[in-house]
Design an enzyme around this catalytic site. Structure first.
Site, PDB file in Angstrom:
ATOM      1  N   GLU A  46      -6.560   4.192  -5.513  1.00  0.00           N
ATOM      2  CA  GLU A  46      -7.785   4.543  -4.792  1.00  0.00           C
ATOM      3  C   GLU A  46      -8.247   5.909  -5.293  1.00  0.00           C
ATOM      4  O   GLU A  46      -7.522   6.899  -5.164  1.00  0.00           O
ATOM      5  CB  GLU A  46      -7.523   4.602  -3.287  1.00  0.00           C
ATOM      6  CG  GLU A  46      -8.795   4.846  -2.483  1.00  0.00           C
ATOM      7  CD  GLU A  46      -8.556   5.312  -1.049  1.00  0.00           C
ATOM      8  OE1 GLU A  46      -9.453   5.146  -0.216  1.00  0.00           O
ATOM      9  OE2 GLU A  46      -7.467   5.849  -0.763  1.00  0.00           O
ATOM     10  N   ASP A  58      -2.819   4.743  -2.336  1.00  0.00           N
ATOM     11  CA  ASP A  58      -3.741   5.456  -1.458  1.00  0.00           C
ATOM     12  C   ASP A  58      -4.120   6.834  -2.018  1.00  0.00           C
ATOM     13  O   ASP A  58      -3.237   7.565  -2.499  1.00  0.00           O
ATOM     14  CB  ASP A  58      -3.013   5.644  -0.110  1.00  0.00           C
ATOM     15  CG  ASP A  58      -3.924   6.123   1.002  1.00  0.00           C
ATOM     16  OD1 ASP A  58      -4.827   5.373   1.389  1.00  0.00           O
ATOM     17  OD2 ASP A  58      -3.718   7.262   1.488  1.00  0.00           O
ATOM     18  N   ASP A  73       0.864  -1.175   0.000  1.00  0.00           N
ATOM     19  CA  ASP A  73       0.000   0.000   0.000  1.00  0.00           C
ATOM     20  C   ASP A  73       0.907   1.233   0.000  1.00  0.00           C
ATOM     21  O   ASP A  73       1.678   1.444   0.937  1.00  0.00           O
ATOM     22  CB  ASP A  73      -0.855  -0.031   1.284  1.00  0.00           C
ATOM     23  CG  ASP A  73      -2.130   0.775   1.164  1.00  0.00           C
ATOM     24  OD1 ASP A  73      -2.124   1.799   0.476  1.00  0.00           O
ATOM     25  OD2 ASP A  73      -3.139   0.369   1.799  1.00  0.00           O
ATOM     26  N   HIS A  83     -10.936  -1.612   4.658  1.00  0.00           N
ATOM     27  CA  HIS A  83     -10.695  -1.220   6.045  1.00  0.00           C
ATOM     28  C   HIS A  83     -11.350   0.113   6.407  1.00  0.00           C
ATOM     29  O   HIS A  83     -11.269   0.544   7.552  1.00  0.00           O
ATOM     30  CB  HIS A  83      -9.185  -1.126   6.275  1.00  0.00           C
ATOM     31  CG  HIS A  83      -8.559  -0.070   5.425  1.00  0.00           C
ATOM     32  ND1 HIS A  83      -8.463  -0.168   4.054  1.00  0.00           N
ATOM     33  CD2 HIS A  83      -8.022   1.133   5.745  1.00  0.00           C
ATOM     34  CE1 HIS A  83      -7.907   0.921   3.567  1.00  0.00           C
ATOM     35  NE2 HIS A  83      -7.618   1.732   4.573  1.00  0.00           N
ATOM     36  N   ASP A  84     -11.930   0.807   5.428  1.00  0.00           N
ATOM     37  CA  ASP A  84     -12.597   2.080   5.697  1.00  0.00           C
ATOM     38  C   ASP A  84     -14.117   1.953   5.690  1.00  0.00           C
ATOM     39  O   ASP A  84     -14.811   2.938   5.965  1.00  0.00           O
ATOM     40  CB  ASP A  84     -12.226   3.121   4.613  1.00  0.00           C
ATOM     41  CG  ASP A  84     -10.738   3.454   4.587  1.00  0.00           C
ATOM     42  OD1 ASP A  84     -10.104   3.438   5.657  1.00  0.00           O
ATOM     43  OD2 ASP A  84     -10.225   3.735   3.489  1.00  0.00           O
TER      44      ASP A  84
HETATM   45  C1  GLC Z   1      -7.272   6.241   2.363  1.00  0.00           C
HETATM   46  C2  GLC Z   1      -7.126   5.078   3.301  1.00  0.00           C
HETATM   47  C3  GLC Z   1      -7.595   5.505   4.659  1.00  0.00           C
HETATM   48  C4  GLC Z   1      -6.708   6.650   5.116  1.00  0.00           C
HETATM   49  C5  GLC Z   1      -6.686   7.790   4.100  1.00  0.00           C
HETATM   50  C6  GLC Z   1      -5.542   8.720   4.363  1.00  0.00           C
HETATM   51  O1  GLC Z   1      -8.592   6.599   2.149  1.00  0.00           O
HETATM   52  O2  GLC Z   1      -7.806   3.964   2.813  1.00  0.00           O
HETATM   53  O3  GLC Z   1      -7.571   4.454   5.589  1.00  0.00           O
HETATM   54  O4  GLC Z   1      -7.153   7.126   6.343  1.00  0.00           O
HETATM   55  O5  GLC Z   1      -6.510   7.316   2.784  1.00  0.00           O
HETATM   56  O6  GLC Z   1      -4.313   8.115   4.075  1.00  0.00           O
END
Ligand code: GLC
Ligand code: CA
Length: 541
Positions: free
Chosen positions: A244, A202, A101, A318-319
């Site tokens: 993402e 990310d 990641d 995980h979010d």
């Molecule tokens: C992404 C991750 C999340 C994190 C955010 C900031 O959305 O999935 O868990 O808090 O980025 O890095």
């Protein structure tokens, strides 16, 4: 297996591990790399091809590792670089690749770059971050940080504000600085040389921010930066890359995932994920899911990217809250609805992702506020109470959407703490581990686990799952989500009842005349039982 020209990840299933909650090996209550290695046989049995590891780099853990202070080392809490090499090697023996990641939009405020950057304006690292003048009481503008408060934090030593889209401990990196980009390519190549199988990037659509224009995602330089990164690192390799992108729509997803390979393999898009929040508001502002909308959105992505891009397929990460609690039924029909959602997703074109515990039908964890640990949850609780919301409404939102729902420890067996740790878990184990756990499900022929395993095996056996095109069926039906996939002489029919009621209408005969590949009920009638799901394969000639 997909056709010989297709990259491996088009017929792959990827499993996401949230390391701190997967398996603890040393009794400190926090999952770690040796713990993951000890569970590889379980994952090989499930049949997955790759593991996306949420961040395990050195980090002050303000946002559970999404705040990195050394991109080329492992946090001692998770182990060592040697443990990482062991994990990569042991996984490879089982034909499993490790996906790292990459958190490249921001670093930790404890990263040596930032420690230097904030010393003085002429420090060589100053320009690694995004600074603006202003005075102590008046930030450059009213932009807000995702985890509460202003997106600008004042540093007296330099008499400037730095910009952070997330917490104050996550300063945004300045991608407009070529030196920053060069450092990033070195980091990526460091991991490629160590033998990883790919990267999840990310919040990648936020790297080209333009804070003066209040632009966060999809900034004008975004695709130029991604292409440059691609050319200097993973471009031309067989690595899988998934960005993402909360701001993705079908049009820009085609650019990201164009088969020419100039950017990524695919992106995570979130259009379906936002369907149970009030339009234009935050995820905490709940509204019931409109099922017709869900059909429409998922179908749009299926047809929109066919032949010219690639979809990622996911309900969970995980979010996000657990799908079975969110849109299914985590009581009476927990198993049926978990399997139905699995069928719906794994029947589609794209690369399916399974988030740890999803294959067991793990549920949300409606705890008291004092039992939650997530920075976002704790912030929203404080902020909304201060804004005058009723506590019970805030807790309802947190129970529905809070990120710790997904982060409770993996439920391995019925021993104390679900076999996750012999110590005190960093986040409370969901008390339903006595009923829902891997040991039980691995030994039960019709468990949710067995069902996921069967779905993965189908994707490996029949190329139509990766290759076939998509057509929505029964589009106006408010209860049934059905579609067909066509490839060469074959057609798949995927038929799901996404409600708890038994349906009276008859499913057209022509959808049911092929071979039944899988179903969550032992017997199939002409109509659908609660949450019933089926896949048929029809072979013409
Ligand atoms: C992404 C991750 C999340 C994190 C955010 C900031 O959305 O999935 O868990 O808090 O980025 O890095
Ligand atoms: Ca540990």
């Amino acid at each position: 297996m997909a056709t010989s020209k297709s990259p491996w990840w088009k017929s792959a299933v990827i499993y996401q591990i949230y390391p701190r909650s997967f398996q603890d090996s040393n009794g400190d209550g926090i999952g770690d790399l040796q713990g993951i290695t000890s569970r590889l046989d379980y994952l090989a049995d499930l049949g997955i091809d790759a593991i996306w590891l949420s961040p395990v780099y050195r980090s002050p853990q303000d946002d559970n590792g999404y705040d990195i202070s050394d991109y080329c080392d492992i946090d001692p809490m998770f182990g060592t670089l040697a443990d990482m090499d062991t994990l990569i090697g042991e996984a490879r023996k089982r034909n499993i690749r490790i996906i790292m990641d990459l958190v490249l939009n921001h670093s930790s405020d404890e990263h040596p770059w930032f420690l230097e950057a904030k010393k003085s304006r002429d420090n060589p690292f100053h320009d690694y971050y995004v600074w603006r003048d202003g005075n102590e009481d008046v930030p450059p503008n009213d932009m807000k940080a995702c985890f509460g408060g202003s997106a600008w934090t004042w540093v007296p030593d330099v008499q400037q504000y730095y910009f952070h889209q997330f917490s104050v401990k996550q300063p945004d990196l300045n991608w407009d600085n070529p030196k920053v980009r060069e450092e990033i390519y070195k980091i990526i190549n460091f991991w490629i040389e160590r033998g990883v199988g790919g990267f999840r990037l990310d919040v990648i659509d936020q790297i080209a921010k333009e804070p003066d224009l209040k632009i966060t995602n999809n900034g004008p330089m975004l695709h130029a930066y991604i292409r440059e990164m691609n050319r200097h690192t993973f471009g031309g390799t067989d690595l899988v890359t998934v960005g993402e992108a909360w701001g993705a729509n079908v049009d820009n997803a085609k650019i990201y995932s164009d088969p020419s390979g100039r950017e990524f393999s695919m992106v995570f898009q979130f259009e379906h994920i936002g369907l149970d929040q009030i339009h234009g508001k935050e995820k905490w502002d709940l509204k019931p899911l409109d099922w017709m909308e869900l059909k429409k959105v998922l179908s749009k992505w299926q047809t929109g990217l066919h032949g010219c891009g690639w979809n990622s397929l996911f309900w969970n990460n995980h979010d996000l809250p657990r799908i079975v609690s969110r849109w299914g039924d985590d009581g009476k029909y927990r198993e049926e609805s978990a399997k139905m959602f699995a069928t719906l997703l794994h029947g589609m074109q794209g690369t399916p992702y399974i988030y740890q515990g999803e294959e067991l039908g793990m549920t949300n964890a409606p705890y008291d506020i004092s039992d939650y640990r997530d920075i976002e949850t704790l912030h929203i609780y404080r902020d909304r109470l201060a804004e005058g919301y009723a506590e019970e409404d805030v807790m309802r939102s947190i129970h529905a959407k809070g990120r710790d729902n997904a982060r409770t420890p993996m439920q391995w067996d019925s021993s104390e703490n679900a076999g996750f740790t012999v110590g005190k878990p960093w986040l409370k184990v969901n008390p339903n581990y006595l009923q829902i756990n891997a040991a039980e499900e691995c030994n039960t022929a019709d468990s949710v686990f067995a069902y996921y395993k069967a779905l993965i095996a189908l994707r490996k056996k029949y190329p139509i799952f990766a290759e076939g095109d998509y057509q929505l069926l029964m589009g106006d039906d408010p209860d049934v989500f059905a579609y067909k996939r066509t490839w060469k002489e074959q057609t798949l029919y995927v038929i799901c009842n996404f409600h708890a009621k038994k349906l009276n209408e008859v499913i057209p005969e022509e959808y049911r005349k092929g071979t039944l590949l899988i179903s969550n009920y032992a017997e199939q009638g002409s109509s659908l039982k609660p949450y019933e799901a089926r896949i048929y394969l029809e072979q013409r000639n």
